[in-house]
Each structure stands twice: as structure tokens, then as C-alpha cells.
Scaffold this motif. Sequence first.
Motif, PDB file in Angstrom:
ATOM      1  N   SER B 108      46.197  -8.166 -11.279  1.00 40.46           N
ATOM      2  CA  SER B 108      45.193  -7.564 -12.325  1.00 40.46           C
ATOM      3  C   SER B 108      45.870  -7.525 -13.743  1.00 40.46           C
ATOM      4  O   SER B 108      46.768  -7.656 -13.868  1.00 40.46           O
ATOM      5  CB  SER B 108      44.888  -6.233 -11.352  1.00 40.46           C
ATOM      6  OG  SER B 108      43.509  -5.675 -11.722  1.00 40.46           O
ATOM      7  N   LYS B 109      45.010  -7.153 -14.241  1.00 46.13           N
ATOM      8  CA  LYS B 109      45.211  -6.802 -15.486  1.00 46.13           C
ATOM      9  C   LYS B 109      45.793  -5.439 -15.748  1.00 46.13           C
ATOM     10  O   LYS B 109      45.670  -4.611 -15.327  1.00 46.13           O
ATOM     11  CB  LYS B 109      43.579  -7.156 -15.869  1.00 46.13           C
ATOM     12  CG  LYS B 109      43.604  -8.382 -16.821  1.00 46.13           C
ATOM     13  CD  LYS B 109      41.792  -7.917 -17.568  1.00 46.13           C
ATOM     14  CE  LYS B 109      41.114  -8.715 -17.725  1.00 46.13           C
ATOM     15  NZ  LYS B 109      39.904  -8.534 -18.448  1.00 46.13           N
ATOM     16  N   TYR B 125      47.202  -9.676 -17.713  1.00 48.55           N
ATOM     17  CA  TYR B 125      47.105 -10.259 -15.675  1.00 48.55           C
ATOM     18  C   TYR B 125      48.830  -9.783 -16.070  1.00 48.55           C
ATOM     19  O   TYR B 125      49.422 -10.202 -16.492  1.00 48.55           O
ATOM     20  CB  TYR B 125      46.116 -11.379 -15.525  1.00 48.55           C
ATOM     21  CG  TYR B 125      45.193 -11.368 -15.254  1.00 48.55           C
ATOM     22  CD1 TYR B 125      44.990 -10.331 -14.237  1.00 48.55           C
ATOM     23  CD2 TYR B 125      44.544 -11.796 -15.750  1.00 48.55           C
ATOM     24  CE1 TYR B 125      43.490 -10.920 -13.830  1.00 48.55           C
ATOM     25  CE2 TYR B 125      42.794 -11.674 -15.616  1.00 48.55           C
ATOM     26  CZ  TYR B 125      42.079 -11.224 -14.415  1.00 48.55           C
ATOM     27  OH  TYR B 125      41.454 -11.106 -14.668  1.00 48.55           O
ATOM     28  N   CYS B 127      50.880  -9.779 -11.882  1.00 46.79           N
ATOM     29  CA  CYS B 127      50.252 -10.445 -10.447  1.00 46.79           C
ATOM     30  C   CYS B 127      52.471 -10.566  -9.689  1.00 46.79           C
ATOM     31  O   CYS B 127      53.121 -11.045  -9.556  1.00 46.79           O
ATOM     32  CB  CYS B 127      50.527 -12.315 -10.467  1.00 46.79           C
ATOM     33  SG  CYS B 127      50.671 -12.979  -9.005  1.00 46.79           S
TER      34      CYS B 127
END
Lengths: 438, 438
Positions: B108-109, B125, B127
Motif C-alpha cells: 500500500s501507499k 508504495y 510492500c
Amino acid sequence: MDKIIEPKVLKGFRDSLPEQEIRKKKMFRILEETFSSFGFVPIDTPALEYTDVLLGKGGGETDKQVYSFKDNGGRDVAMRFDLTVPLARFITANKSNIIFPFKRFHISKVWRGENTQRGRYREFYQCDFDIVGTDSPSADIEILIMMKTSLEKLGIIGFKIYFSNRGILNKFLEINNVKDKSVEILRIIDKLAKIGKEKTKGLLTELTGAEICNKILDFITPADSFDKTLNKLISLCNGDNAETERLKIIYKALRENEIENYFILDPTITRGLDYYTGLVFETFLEGNREMGSVLSGGRYNNLASLYTNEQIPGIGASIGIDRLIAALEESENKKPQNMCDCIVFNIDDELIGLLYKTAEEIRKQGISCEVYPESKKLNKQFAYAEKKNIPVGVIIGKDEKESGTITVKDLIARKNYEKIQIQDGIEKIASIIRETKN
Amino acid sequence: MDKIIEPKVLKGFRDSLPEQEIRKKKMFRILEETFSSFGFVPIDTPALEYTDVLLGKGGGETDKQVYSFKDNGGRDVAMRFDLTVPLARFITANKSNIIFPFKRFHISKVWRGENTQRGRYREFYQCDFDIVGTDSPSADIEILIMMKTSLEKLGIIGFKIYFSNRGILNKFLEINNVKDKSVEILRIIDKLAKIGKEKTKGLLTELTGAEICNKILDFITPADSFDKTLNKLISLCNGDNAETERLKIIYKALRENEIENYFILDPTITRGLDYYTGLVFETFLEGNREMGSVLSGGRYNNLASLYTNEQIPGIGASIGIDRLIAALEESENKKPQNMCDCIVFNIDDELIGLLYKTAEEIRKQGISCEVYPESKKLNKQFAYAEKKNIPVGVIIGKDEKESGTITVKDLIARKNYEKIQIQDGIEKIASIIRETKN
């Protein structure tokens, strides 16, 4: 000891647990694959933008709902509250790098400081798809077909897409000399389902007088078929016009694709916003209209007026992700998500390397497979597998290691297949998984 | 005319154009499928949280980089700046609904108001994947295997995972009576690659004196094999300890899985942060170490100390998405993305319905297919197809309609296959696409 902080989440915001997140990701994947299969391409835009870029000169109801603040550099910034304004901004900023007609989709979070008492969230997903840069009826048809296909691919059954054309309504209001009141009139019509016919009549009479009110009520009352409804609209507009012709073209294409039964011409559909100029549509689940529309949108002729004097027409639709998830959860009876296909239990830490090697062999057959990471008591490991809804387990002890075999456990039927050769074992695992998926 | 607003994007923020977004989505899909194949499950958390929940009692360097503000309800809120703090918060808040050991991933950001002059972005982002709730070496092994598999599935070639164990370093510092300086020492070691050996030596001597400095330099200099390096560490620690035993278990499992060549024991790897307590690792692309680590992390024994007095151990890794995208773009020579497989051209608006019906037939064969939405001049439609990198076109005119055929155009080889029966035509389309994909 340091002071402990309560790990609380802001009102209107939510954590997404694995079960929900898996469901949501599956849904997004289906949608992305469907949109891509129609040649639509994805974009993304920043979560934060300059406040005046998102809100223009400001004002309006949106303002109070927007999360806006000064950043550390003193800039006025705001979190995006929808994906339409960013699309307009994106298109104007990247014009020379965009291929028109531009078919794009965008699935992402937006933020609004709404009143949470109405069951609204302050952080939620929007899923929009648009064809920008053309005014053709063909684009209208494509959006309608893609709407129908998207809902079908998601497994939604029993939906109807109600559509109308704001251009026809405008023409009708013009003929009856109430064009100047069109914004108020269409807001009243838009609320019909909510407030009922009598109240609508009252409001319209107050606004336009009894005669015009009756004409409007006649206009918005659908007949029992597309042709009859359209013919009534044509007659109330004193004959055909470009917009009635367009509806004919659209419906003809739907008929030729044998999907006209999914679509109902319903002149009560207006969409409250000024924004729309042509085709408008909403989608309701049969027997669940009170849930509201799950897929809505329409044609606009001036997307990016905030950023350019050039008129950019288009048509777009937006899927109500939260509503659809709720509908799908109901229809699936909240069937728990399978979080992994297979688990290799650990009964002997000495064998860890072999456990991971076996798991890798199983994964190579397209089966998701995890290793329980501790040599705990087996009943604890079984409980873990059950909570993750894993249908098959593998046991490897010293005996299995020596004989090059595995023991396969059907965790649903509670059957063991002891010490079978590894390739046969993987076959067995695959067949158990196939059974549980049926 | 209203005042036009410049559609500008904030510094440090980026639009993602279709080409980039398709590439990114493909990458995320591969990662999600890989993580899921190991039984990892996805979660999500809000973009906005209470400021004190994210930052604790505040202070530190992070603070100034965080986007924080007062919301309309007067709450102090902040945008998340990483996915680790939200994981800790999530686990404490949802403890009773989580299945431990908890294998989760989160893509997600996050947002940081960093100095953009160093080529950093303010929105990017992250991860992350972690196994939380167990201290077992098996979890260490699983994370290492999953790191290797993830990079391989992404098509990254020529990478090495450098690992070490902070527990061994701590033991060594204890023996040499410099444990109290461990934070400074590991920060100096962490910068070795950047500042060079001489400068490191100077800083360490200043901090610990020449004798200890030489011992530290000996400790962190790898030998030419895992066994030799480990044996040196053991001897510098006056014999085996739990952490050196753990490294043996881990490396044995890597050997048994025949993947030990991807891993290098390198005691210079310390990861700057206090946070880590056991295994630590960084991943470099061969011949491109200056790019920095593309996949890093380690073991921690107290994830959620901000929210609970309970010690929650775990191990996690974080993929440098932006760096990997850059590396993949280089290796693929920026090959343009195919945005659709097939396009049905429009040479006659009268036939729109048939065009969409044919496109649907083509899509049913798993071929993405779009209809050009206007009956513009064919050369305009060809230019559109070329820009979207579409390899096959279909033409349907009155002749084709009457004979129930289609004309297939190989847009790369510029060959036409005129008026072939629709099913044969779809076969032809599929075979042209297969050729272009090879």
C-alpha cells in the motif's frame, strides 16, 4: 515501563482483516480483468493534491467534508474526495501522453469527513471507468455493456440497469418554459423513490404550478416497454430530436447483443448532479432497491472546465464497492475464505529443510502451501489449519523421510493416506482440494 | 469565463500513466500470488490514524516527515508513513480475530514529507511481509525462501541476499565490554559500504579504541564461505551460542533446498535500526549495489511495545518497489505495454451493434478486445491502435455483415485476411497474438 497507547482507529475508518481483504482483492481482480478485456487501462493519481486544484475556488457542500490542511512547506493540500476531479486534472496535465478516446479505470481509496451516523465511512473505495474524448453513442453503448458484464463477472444476479437521457428531459423542460428551474426540478425527481409520489407532486406544484407538474409526472412515469416509454417521451417533446434518436441507436445495439432485458428506460432517473448532460443510469439489485444504486453514472460534456476552456466530453460509471461487497457477502452466506490450500505440519524440527522442500514441490503444482513454523503439539497445528480453512495437511516424520513418502491428511473428511510416494501424494492433495472446491 | 486553475501536482507526488500503472499492477499481482502461495494473507489499515497512535509520545526524526494535521472534528491525525507501525497497531487492536502465527502481507501507499532533492518521493508504495507471533528459526527460513521466490517470480536475475545475525554481534560486543556503545557501533558498520573502510576505522577507533576497533573490523570481514565466516564468528564469540546455532539451522535448510547460492553470510549487514534483534538481511542486484538494497528486513522481538506490555516477536521483510520497478524497466528495455490484444474498427455507424457482438465473441476466447468508439477515418483508428500497441484489428463492413464474416488485420506484419468465417477469424486472431507475444 513506557506509557502504553490505546491502539484505536479513527471513527469512520476501518481495518481490513484477511477474510475481508481476500474477498475485496478477488473482487478488484475480477473488475480489473473485465475492464482490461474491454481495452480499458488503469491510472493512478496522488492521494494528496493542492486544495484549490481539487476544489476550485472553493465553496459548496463538498468543502466541509474534505480533509484539507497546510503541509510542512506551508502549501494548502487536501486528500482526494473522489476520482472524477483527479481524472479531469490528470487529463489536462497529461494531455500529450494520453491516447484519445481515453478508456480508463481507477480503483482507489478516497476520503470524506462525512457524518458517520448514517452508516457512512470516511475512508472508502471508489471504482470508476470512463471513456473520455468522444461524444459518440458507441461510447454510451460500450459503457452499458461493460456495466452489465462487470456485474455478471462478479457473480451478481438479478440486477437491472435503469437509464434515461437528461438531454430529453432538458428539451421537454424547454418546451414547457421551465428550463430555468431545471436544477430544482431534477433534484425533486431524483428523490421520488425516497419521498414518494404525493410529496413529489406537492414540491413540483409549488415550483411550477399544477399544469406543468402534471406534465412532468406524466413525463417521468415509465410505460411498460422501451418503445412505449420512448414514444411517450417523443410525443411530450413534440417529436424526435437528437437525444431521442440517440436512445434508439443505443437500444438497437443492446437488442442486437441480446442483452436488452438487463436495461429499463426509466425517465425518473435523473442523477441529482448538474454535471450530466446525456445518458444517465443507476443499477438496482432486484428485491433490494432500498440498498440504493450499485453502479451509476452518465454522460457529461465538459469534464475539465476547472482546468481548461476546451470542452472535453465523456461518459463514465462508478461502482458502489461497499454496497456490492455487502450484497455478495449475503449471497455467499459469508462462506469463509480458504486462506491456503495445503499445510505441511511440523512434528520434528530436525526435518525443517525437508518440510520446506516438500512445500515447494506442492506449490509447483499450483497449490498454495504453507509450513507450520513451529514443532508444536499437533492439535495446536490442526486448530491453526482449521481457522485458516485449509482442507489438506501433510505429515512428514522420520519414517516418511526414510521411505521418501508423505502422509496426506484430508482435514475435512478426517481421513489419512499414509506414506504415499511424494508425486502420488501431490496428486492426492490436488484431488482433495478439487473436491472441497465443488 | 471562470478562472482556469493550473492542473499541477504537488512536488514529490506523481501521476501514474497507464503504461506505468499496468507494469505496477502486474508486479503487485505476481507478488500477491507468490505470498498467497505461501499461505500469507493480506490486510489493510487506514491511511489516516491518530497522530499519537502512529508516533507514540512523538519526537525523533520521523516526526518532521509525517503529514499530520487537525481534522474537522479537532482530532490530531496523521497519514501513515510506513506499514510496520500500522501492523503493530493492527495486531494489538484485532488480537482476538487474528490467527497466530500470523503470516500477513500488505502492499500500500505511505506518505513522508521527505526532501525531494535526493530523488525521493513523498508518496510511494511499501510492500511488507511478516510472520508475527513466533521466534522459531523455521519462520526465519520461510521468510528467506519467500524472498528468493518473490524476486525470481518477478523476473529479477542476478541478486544475492546478504544476511547476518544481530544476536551474534551483540554477544561479541558484550564479550568485548562495548555493549553500551552498540547503537553507535552498528550505525557506523551500517555505513561501511557508503563511507569506506578507512573512515569506518577512524570512527570506530574514536569510539572504542584501536584494539576493539580491529576486533570489530575482523568480526565484520566475511571469509570466502558460509562455514569459514561462521567459524570465525564463533571463535570471536568464544564458542557457539544460541544465535550461532540458529544460523546453522537456517543455512542447513537452505542447503537442503539447494538454494544456498542465493545467500551470503555477511557480518557487515546490521540494519541501522535498534529494532532488530536476530537475523537481518539486505538484497543487492549483482553489478548494481549502488542502487541500494531492494529487499531488506530482519527479526524483532518486540513489535508492539507502543501498545502492549506483551512481547510480540516476529520477522519481516520489505520490498523496495520503486527500485525494483526501475531495475525491471532497465532489463525489459522499456518494452511498451500491450494495452489490448485486439481492436474492432468502426467503418459504419449502422453496424455498431454487430461490432460489439463480435468483440464479445472474441473476448469469450480470453482475448481482450475493444471497439473503436467512432466511425472516424481508418488511418486515425490505425494510429490509435498503434499507440495502444494493439497487434490485431478486425474490420466489419456491409459485405462482411451479409456473408457472416470478418476481415482480420495483422497490424504488425501489415497483412489482411479478408472475409473469413467468424470462428476461423477468431482462431486467426489468437494465432497472430501468440506470435507477437513470442
